[in-house]
Design an enzyme around this catalytic site. Structure first.
Site, PDB file in Angstrom:
ATOM      1  N   TYR A  91       0.860  -1.183   0.000  1.00 24.92           N
ATOM      2  CA  TYR A  91       0.000   0.000   0.000  1.00 24.92           C
ATOM      3  C   TYR A  91       0.898   1.235   0.000  1.00 24.92           C
ATOM      4  O   TYR A  91       1.922   1.252  -0.643  1.00 24.92           O
ATOM      5  CB  TYR A  91      -1.015  -0.070   1.160  1.00 24.92           C
ATOM      6  CG  TYR A  91      -2.238   0.756   0.855  1.00 24.92           C
ATOM      7  CD1 TYR A  91      -3.061   0.408  -0.208  1.00 24.92           C
ATOM      8  CD2 TYR A  91      -2.522   1.901   1.560  1.00 24.92           C
ATOM      9  CE1 TYR A  91      -4.160   1.196  -0.556  1.00 24.92           C
ATOM     10  CE2 TYR A  91      -3.620   2.695   1.218  1.00 24.92           C
ATOM     11  CZ  TYR A  91      -4.430   2.331   0.164  1.00 24.92           C
ATOM     12  OH  TYR A  91      -5.499   3.108  -0.180  1.00 24.92           O
ATOM     13  N   LYS A 164      -5.998  -2.011  -1.068  1.00 30.39           N
ATOM     14  CA  LYS A 164      -6.842  -1.839   0.121  1.00 30.39           C
ATOM     15  C   LYS A 164      -7.428  -3.183   0.546  1.00 30.39           C
ATOM     16  O   LYS A 164      -7.465  -3.523   1.730  1.00 30.39           O
ATOM     17  CB  LYS A 164      -7.977  -0.866  -0.232  1.00 30.39           C
ATOM     18  CG  LYS A 164      -8.510  -0.111   0.951  1.00 30.39           C
ATOM     19  CD  LYS A 164      -7.609   1.044   1.323  1.00 30.39           C
ATOM     20  CE  LYS A 164      -8.104   1.737   2.558  1.00 30.39           C
ATOM     21  NZ  LYS A 164      -7.346   2.922   2.902  1.00 30.39           N
TER      22      LYS A 164
END
Length: 545
Positions: A91, A164
């Site tokens: 991420y 995510k």
């Protein structure tokens, strides 16, 4: 032509060298794998060694992406075992670099693409997945207008939704076979992409207005009808759309916007910890937000909602919030105020005699006048919290809560190694970036990171386990309190937020609190006499079936 059995090509079923001889025989894999039969532990050790040979984060990202496309269990085992190390790769920040070259480096797609020019295809697009009404727990969608700190990346932003979801699974055990990543392709205003021959998305400016709203409404309607149990997570939308979509739909759909609600709730957790030290209530706070975009205003929304729960009226709560944006203190005589700032705009007459510089009321003047108990930075204005500002803050109150949340490092409003001595160790600090402990006057000051990953995975799990029909403010507050409950901030130098090292335990704690609150708020559709056990049972583990 050669044929590879589906079980080897499907990342959800492939075990690679871990298929036993018996399984190989039964599944038609005889002779298709080397002789050794390995355990998942052995595979994970080798994969980690392979990963460690790469030096650049981007190379590690590609290695993990390819592993993800080959063998999901092994990928998640690696993530779960080394979560603190892997989060910045799968991420923020590395995913930002991957997004910039996504079309050029296109490998394979893990998402559903919904096209603003073909809203009639939404249902058919979801139908291609072959998933039934009971098969989906979570959908993450983005229109990629406001990616992390890098702006509008159109279809390249697909990896935001994918990344995510990976964090949801690694941190909270959301079953990866029960999730969908969605890219809403509404065009892009990024000239570099529109002129890049390799760009894979719609080649036109970002669609706004009626056609945009039609796509969003169709998406919400069809997704919630086809997958009635799914939490609809919105990520990296532009400020005006993000807030509007949430406000208009949060009571109709099971919808959650991480940039507004997740970020707001993690800041709430830091404030709750700080208030344990100052021994004050929310109703006594004066909040200054420096950088009044989606995130900053979302924080003001949640902190003022907590003031109301403490007994203030909406009007009284709003009067305890001051927003500062690029034009200085936000006042009601400013033209074209975005809808999300209007609610907190101060009356121009109230501040008529405040000092101005270049026609605007700046941060230092606001700090001197307001004497805030909480100062939040979401401005990406590096160094804005100067020594003078920090000293003025500490003159106003004994132990101010100071949250410079902009990231990455070159955007943060003040570094803790400056703020701690300037405040003589009195400011209660959390940041948006990871920071090493700071030594001051013989004490090590630990700095908690306001990382949404501490909160949204557990929140999502709590929503799924309780079958909550919507995400209430009460559930967000319960999540924030559950995060804050994991640290003891009383000792000098103690962090306001827990470290990310133990995310799975943290997520489980949050999920239990959220599920219990969903019952209290009357939105749960499932019951349990032991939520701790229900949450444990619901967490997918990275093991071969």
């Amino acid at each position: 032509m050669s044929h590879t059995p589906d079980i080897l090509t499907n990342p959800l079923t492939n075990k690679g060298t871990a298929f036993t001889l018996e399984e190989r025989n039964k599944l038609g894999l005889t002779g298709r794998l080397p002789a050794a039969v390995e355990t998942l532990d052995e595979q994970a050790k080798r994969a980690y060694e392979q990963l460690s040979r790469y030096e650049k984060p981007m190379e590690k990202y590609i290695f993990l992406d390819q592993l993800h496309n080959r063998n999901e269990v092994l990928y998640y085992r690696l993530l779960t075992d080394h979560l603190a190390e892997m989060l910045p790769i799968v991420y923020d920040p590395t995913v930002g670099d991957a997004i910039k070259q996504w079309s050029r480096d296109y490998r394979r797609s893990r998402a559903v693409y919904l096209n603003v020019n073909r809203p009639e295809d939404i249902r058919a697009s979801f139908e291609t997945l072959g998933l039934g009404a009971e098969d989906v727990d979570l959908i993450v969608c983005s229109d990629a207008e406001e990616i992390l700190g890098i702006g509008d990346w159109g279809v390249n932003g697909t990896d935001i939704s994918v990344g995510k979801l990976a964090v949801y699974t690694a941190a909270a055990g959301i079953d990866p076979s029960r999730v969908i990543a969605v890219n809403l392709d509404v065009g892009t205003d990024n000239e570099a992409l529109l002129n890049d021959p390799t760009y894979l998305g719609n080649r036109h400016a970002r669609v706004r207005g009626e056609r945009y709203d039609h796509l969003i409404n169709e998406y919400l309607k069809i997704a919630s009808e086809m997958f009635p149990n799914a939490l609809l997570h919105f990520e990296d939308f532009g400020p005006s759309n993000a807030r509007r979509i949430l406000v208009e739909n949060r009571e109709k759909y099971r919808i959650f916007n991480d940039d507004m609600q997740g970020t707001g709730a993690i800041v709430m957790a830091a404030v709750i910890s700080g208030l344990k030290v100052t021994k004050q209530t929310f109703a006594e706070q004066r909040l200054v937000v420096y950088g009044a975009g989606t995130a900053g205003t979302g924080m003001a929304d949640q902190i003022s909602a907590a003031m109301e729960r403490n007994g203030l009226s909406r009007e009284e709560a709003k009067k305890r919030v001051w927003l500062i944006d690029i034009n200085g203190l936000v006042t009601d005589d400013m033209p074209n105020l975005p809808n999300y700032q209007q609610e907190y705009a101060r009356s121009a007459t109230e501040v008529a005699d405040w000092q101005r510089s270049e026609g605007k009321i700046g941060l230092l003047e606001v700090v001197k006048q307001v004497k805030p108990t909480i100062l939040i930075g979401t401005s990406t204005d590096h160094g804005a919290f100067t020594e003078e500002v920090i000293k003025a803050l500490c003159e106003g109150v004994e132990r101010p809560i100071l949250l410079p949340l902009s990231n990455p490092t070159e955007r943060i409003e003040v570094m803790p190694q400056d703020a701690i001595p300037w405040s003589k160790g009195k400011a209660l600090i959390a940041t948006g970036i990871p920071v090493s402990p700071v030594q001051y006057n013989g004490t090590a000051f630990y700095i908690g990171q306001g990382n949404n990953a501490l909160l949204y995975p557990g929140l999502g799990l709590g929503v799924i386990v309780s079958g909550a029909s919507q995400v209430t403010d009460g559930m967000l507050l319960a999540a924030a309190e559950a995060v804050a409950s994991q640290v003891n901030p009383q000792d000098l130098g103690a962090a306001l937020l827990p470290p990310v090292d133990n995310l799975r335990a943290s997520s489980a704690t949050v999920a239990v609190a959220v599920a219990k609150q969903a019952i209290k708020d009357g939105v749960a559709t499932k019951q349990s006499d032991n939520w701790v056990q229900s949450v444990q049972n619901a967490m997918w583990q990275a093991v071969y079936r």
